[in-house]
Design a protein around this motif. Sequence first.
Motif, mmCIF file in Angstrom:
data_model
loop_
_atom_site.group_PDB
_atom_site.id
_atom_site.type_symbol
_atom_site.label_atom_id
_atom_site.label_comp_id
_atom_site.label_asym_id
_atom_site.label_seq_id
_atom_site.Cartn_x
_atom_site.Cartn_y
_atom_site.Cartn_z
ATOM 1 N N LEU A 354 0.835 -1.204 0.000
ATOM 2 C CA LEU A 354 0.000 0.000 0.000
ATOM 3 C C LEU A 354 0.871 1.256 0.000
ATOM 4 O O LEU A 354 0.635 2.182 -0.778
ATOM 5 C CB LEU A 354 -0.924 -0.018 1.225
ATOM 6 C CG LEU A 354 -1.938 1.130 1.347
ATOM 7 C CD1 LEU A 354 -3.210 0.639 2.025
ATOM 8 C CD2 LEU A 354 -1.381 2.314 2.133
ATOM 9 N N PHE A 355 1.886 1.275 0.854
ATOM 10 C CA PHE A 355 2.746 2.453 0.992
ATOM 11 C C PHE A 355 3.452 2.774 -0.320
ATOM 12 O O PHE A 355 3.355 3.895 -0.840
ATOM 13 C CB PHE A 355 3.766 2.201 2.110
ATOM 14 C CG PHE A 355 4.668 3.369 2.389
ATOM 15 C CD1 PHE A 355 4.315 4.331 3.317
ATOM 16 C CD2 PHE A 355 5.874 3.515 1.718
ATOM 17 C CE1 PHE A 355 5.147 5.414 3.581
ATOM 18 C CE2 PHE A 355 6.710 4.593 1.977
ATOM 19 C CZ PHE A 355 6.340 5.541 2.908
ATOM 20 N N TRP A 356 4.162 1.809 -0.862
ATOM 21 C CA TRP A 356 4.944 2.063 -2.075
ATOM 22 C C TRP A 356 4.067 2.092 -3.319
ATOM 23 O O TRP A 356 4.383 2.788 -4.292
ATOM 24 C CB TRP A 356 6.046 1.013 -2.208
ATOM 25 C CG TRP A 356 7.065 1.152 -1.123
ATOM 26 C CD1 TRP A 356 7.213 0.350 -0.031
ATOM 27 C CD2 TRP A 356 8.050 2.184 -0.995
ATOM 28 N NE1 TRP A 356 8.230 0.821 0.770
ATOM 29 C CE2 TRP A 356 8.768 1.934 0.201
ATOM 30 C CE3 TRP A 356 8.405 3.283 -1.766
ATOM 31 C CZ2 TRP A 356 9.809 2.744 0.630
ATOM 32 C CZ3 TRP A 356 9.442 4.098 -1.339
ATOM 33 C CH2 TRP A 356 10.128 3.828 -0.163
ATOM 34 N N GLY A 357 2.946 1.381 -3.293
ATOM 35 C CA GLY A 357 2.009 1.445 -4.422
ATOM 36 C C GLY A 357 1.395 2.828 -4.557
ATOM 37 O O GLY A 357 1.221 3.347 -5.664
ATOM 38 N N LEU A 358 1.083 3.454 -3.404
ATOM 39 C CA LEU A 358 0.526 4.808 -3.427
ATOM 40 C C LEU A 358 1.548 5.798 -3.964
ATOM 41 O O LEU A 358 1.210 6.671 -4.777
ATOM 42 C CB LEU A 358 0.084 5.200 -2.014
ATOM 43 C CG LEU A 358 -0.509 6.597 -1.838
ATOM 44 C CD1 LEU A 358 -1.762 6.765 -2.684
ATOM 45 C CD2 LEU A 358 -0.828 6.861 -0.369
ATOM 46 N N ILE A 359 2.801 5.676 -3.535
ATOM 47 C CA ILE A 359 3.850 6.587 -4.016
ATOM 48 C C ILE A 359 4.062 6.428 -5.524
ATOM 49 O O ILE A 359 4.135 7.411 -6.272
ATOM 50 C CB ILE A 359 5.158 6.326 -3.244
ATOM 51 C CG1 ILE A 359 5.009 6.786 -1.794
ATOM 52 C CG2 ILE A 359 6.334 7.054 -3.913
ATOM 53 C CD1 ILE A 359 6.199 6.484 -0.916
ATOM 54 N N ALA A 360 4.153 5.175 -5.989
ATOM 55 C CA ALA A 360 4.357 4.943 -7.428
ATOM 56 C C ALA A 360 3.179 5.461 -8.247
ATOM 57 O O ALA A 360 3.353 5.974 -9.362
ATOM 58 C CB ALA A 360 4.573 3.448 -7.683
ATOM 59 N N SER A 361 1.973 5.340 -7.693
ATOM 60 C CA SER A 361 0.782 5.795 -8.425
ATOM 61 C C SER A 361 0.805 7.308 -8.638
ATOM 62 O O SER A 361 0.180 7.813 -9.571
ATOM 63 C CB SER A 361 -0.484 5.396 -7.675
ATOM 64 O OG SER A 361 -0.679 6.201 -6.516
ATOM 65 N N MET A 362 1.515 8.049 -7.769
ATOM 66 C CA MET A 362 1.583 9.504 -7.936
ATOM 67 C C MET A 362 2.357 9.875 -9.193
ATOM 68 O O MET A 362 2.006 10.830 -9.891
ATOM 69 C CB MET A 362 2.220 10.139 -6.698
ATOM 70 C CG MET A 362 1.382 10.027 -5.441
ATOM 71 S SD MET A 362 2.192 10.804 -4.023
ATOM 72 C CE MET A 362 1.035 10.389 -2.711
ATOM 73 N N TRP A 363 3.436 9.151 -9.472
ATOM 74 C CA TRP A 363 4.166 9.384 -10.723
ATOM 75 C C TRP A 363 3.261 9.107 -11.928
ATOM 76 O O TRP A 363 3.181 9.895 -12.865
ATOM 77 C CB TRP A 363 5.393 8.477 -10.800
ATOM 78 C CG TRP A 363 6.662 9.132 -10.354
ATOM 79 C CD1 TRP A 363 7.168 10.325 -10.762
ATOM 80 C CD2 TRP A 363 7.585 8.625 -9.382
ATOM 81 N NE1 TRP A 363 8.358 10.596 -10.122
ATOM 82 C CE2 TRP A 363 8.644 9.570 -9.269
ATOM 83 C CE3 TRP A 363 7.639 7.467 -8.610
ATOM 84 C CZ2 TRP A 363 9.721 9.382 -8.421
ATOM 85 C CZ3 TRP A 363 8.711 7.293 -7.767
ATOM 86 C CH2 TRP A 363 9.751 8.232 -7.664
ATOM 87 N N ILE A 364 2.593 7.962 -11.871
ATOM 88 C CA ILE A 364 1.712 7.577 -12.975
ATOM 89 C C ILE A 364 0.581 8.593 -13.121
ATOM 90 O O ILE A 364 0.220 8.994 -14.228
ATOM 91 C CB ILE A 364 1.162 6.165 -12.733
ATOM 92 C CG1 ILE A 364 2.308 5.149 -12.729
ATOM 93 C CG2 ILE A 364 0.127 5.793 -13.792
ATOM 94 C CD1 ILE A 364 1.900 3.750 -12.302
ATOM 95 N N GLY A 365 0.025 9.028 -11.973
ATOM 96 C CA GLY A 365 -1.069 9.988 -12.018
ATOM 97 C C GLY A 365 -0.652 11.322 -12.611
ATOM 98 O O GLY A 365 -1.398 11.932 -13.380
ATOM 99 N N ASN A 366 0.540 11.800 -12.268
ATOM 100 C CA ASN A 366 1.023 13.063 -12.835
ATOM 101 C C ASN A 366 1.180 12.970 -14.342
ATOM 102 O O ASN A 366 0.887 13.922 -15.077
ATOM 103 C CB ASN A 366 2.357 13.443 -12.185
ATOM 104 C CG ASN A 366 2.184 14.186 -10.878
ATOM 105 O OD1 ASN A 366 1.802 15.354 -10.857
ATOM 106 N ND2 ASN A 366 2.431 13.502 -9.779
ATOM 107 N N LEU A 367 1.657 11.824 -14.811
ATOM 108 C CA LEU A 367 1.792 11.629 -16.257
ATOM 109 C C LEU A 367 0.422 11.594 -16.916
ATOM 110 O O LEU A 367 0.213 12.190 -17.988
ATOM 111 C CB LEU A 367 2.555 10.327 -16.528
ATOM 112 C CG LEU A 367 2.858 10.011 -17.989
ATOM 113 C CD1 LEU A 367 3.702 11.121 -18.619
ATOM 114 C CD2 LEU A 367 3.575 8.670 -18.109
ATOM 115 N N MET A 368 -0.542 10.914 -16.284
ATOM 116 C CA MET A 368 -1.910 10.878 -16.822
ATOM 117 C C MET A 368 -2.492 12.280 -16.937
ATOM 118 O O MET A 368 -3.162 12.613 -17.927
ATOM 119 C CB MET A 368 -2.804 10.034 -15.905
ATOM 120 C CG MET A 368 -2.591 8.538 -15.974
ATOM 121 S SD MET A 368 -3.713 7.692 -14.824
ATOM 122 C CE MET A 368 -3.355 5.972 -15.219
ATOM 123 N N LEU A 369 -2.232 13.110 -15.935
ATOM 124 C CA LEU A 369 -2.804 14.453 -15.928
ATOM 125 C C LEU A 369 -2.254 15.317 -17.053
ATOM 126 O O LEU A 369 -2.987 16.092 -17.669
ATOM 127 C CB LEU A 369 -2.535 15.120 -14.577
ATOM 128 C CG LEU A 369 -3.401 14.597 -13.422
ATOM 129 C CD1 LEU A 369 -2.852 15.046 -12.086
ATOM 130 C CD2 LEU A 369 -4.842 15.060 -13.576
#
Length: 501
Positions: A354-369
């Motif tokens: 959960l901890f590292w998945g949430l952090i990695a998702s932020m990179w992916i989310g910024n790219l999506m945006l």
Amino acid sequence: MELWENLMLGFSVAVSPENLLYALMGCVLGTLVGVLPGLGPVPTIAMLLPITYVLPPIAGLIMLAGIYYGTQYGGSTTAILVNLPGETSAVVTTLDGHQMARNGRGGAALALAAIGSFFAGSVATMLIAGFAPPLAEVAFKFGPAEYFSLMALGLIGAVVLASGSIMKAIAMIILGLLLGMVGTDVNSGVARYDFGIPELQDGIDFAIVAMGVFGFAEIMTNLELKDKRVEISDKVGSLYPNRKELREAIPAILRGTALGSCLGILPGGGATLSAFASYTLEKKVSREPERFGKGHPAGLAGPESANNAGAQTSFIPLLTLGIPGNAVMALMVGAMTIHNIQPGPQVMSSHPDLFWGLIASMWIGNLMLVVLNLPLVGLWIKLLKVPYRILYPAILVFCTIGVYSLNYNAFDIFVTAVFGLVGYVWAKLRCEGAPLLLGLVLGPMMEENFRRALLLSRGDFTTFVTRPLSASLLGAALLLVVIVALPSIRKKREETFVEET
């Protein structure tokens, strides 16, 4: 090497089809919320909390996080093109961003905002990945006295950094602490302040308070405004900034990222404070301060970078210490407790996925945006043509269904309506709801650690000042109070937040 392995674990979790879908949903919904004036991340996340009951913990947190930093992107779109800040932190963006649009550089302004936001978001995520593990190790050394002192510092910091009257912020904090005492006493098992109402014996659900104060009250406040529409041109111009604009924007992006990353960690900090502070900084360091407010790229790029960096680094105290720094992080605490996950340093060891998945998702989310926002500018602008008298009642119905689904109890709807009316009155009196929510979330935790510290010290109150770390935190809290009481600081603080009010 260990950091690399942890990031690989995080990306393996974040790129699963389910989590990618929820990251996309969070980013799209966050952008939509940022575009529409009158909404914001707090009421939206409050409305969606009931949905997280049926979602896996990782997917739910990834979606809520995407909503939070997605609003920072969406708010800039309408701020630049139609001078309507969709989100509070985008108020500063209107000053120079809209002027660039009026000068025929709307597309370039959108591109600069996207570039600054993506860079700042990526750097902030790297800071979370790098600094969270050592901070979590330090947090393991905290005892009940240290946690109580840290929470006291957090509440005082939230008061100092809150916009508007300090006395009103203190009153809201105290009211939140009192509301947190309603329910059954954990130690004695005796119901307190429930007025004989069985539904209150379990306490007042923070999601109900948040939805009433931020959701219902915001809707009532916006419905009383006249439904005005601005003529919007679909032509935004070239999306490519010229060399001069890039040359002026890049240093501002770097400064805004650094400033926002620092302010986001502070209690009461986050996107809004970072944006206003960045704009002030850019005017101070500029050789041509007279250009600000007339379409200066630095006046746009700096705050846009700062608000995204501040939004994401505000996750650091939440994930490492379990302490929410602002209202959105308080809701994230609630989302974690829904799934029986105790926020704090143990999350990294007990729930590493959960901890590292949430952090990695932020990179992916910024790219999506970045990929989503520029091509869909036309769609977001068309949404502004939906009449508010249709939009807000539909949101109200959605809120009511969400409240009922918490416990399937109609009593919760009435409680939410009461807090909605009270929140509406507070809005008229210019009382912020965020300190109330922080007090409500931190109150029970403070009480528990206070009692535990006294039990371990056999009733010795000096334990809070004889333990070095606890004494340092209380000293920092006292220093904040002294500093903000100084006339010169108080005047400067009022000038900083004048544009917000």
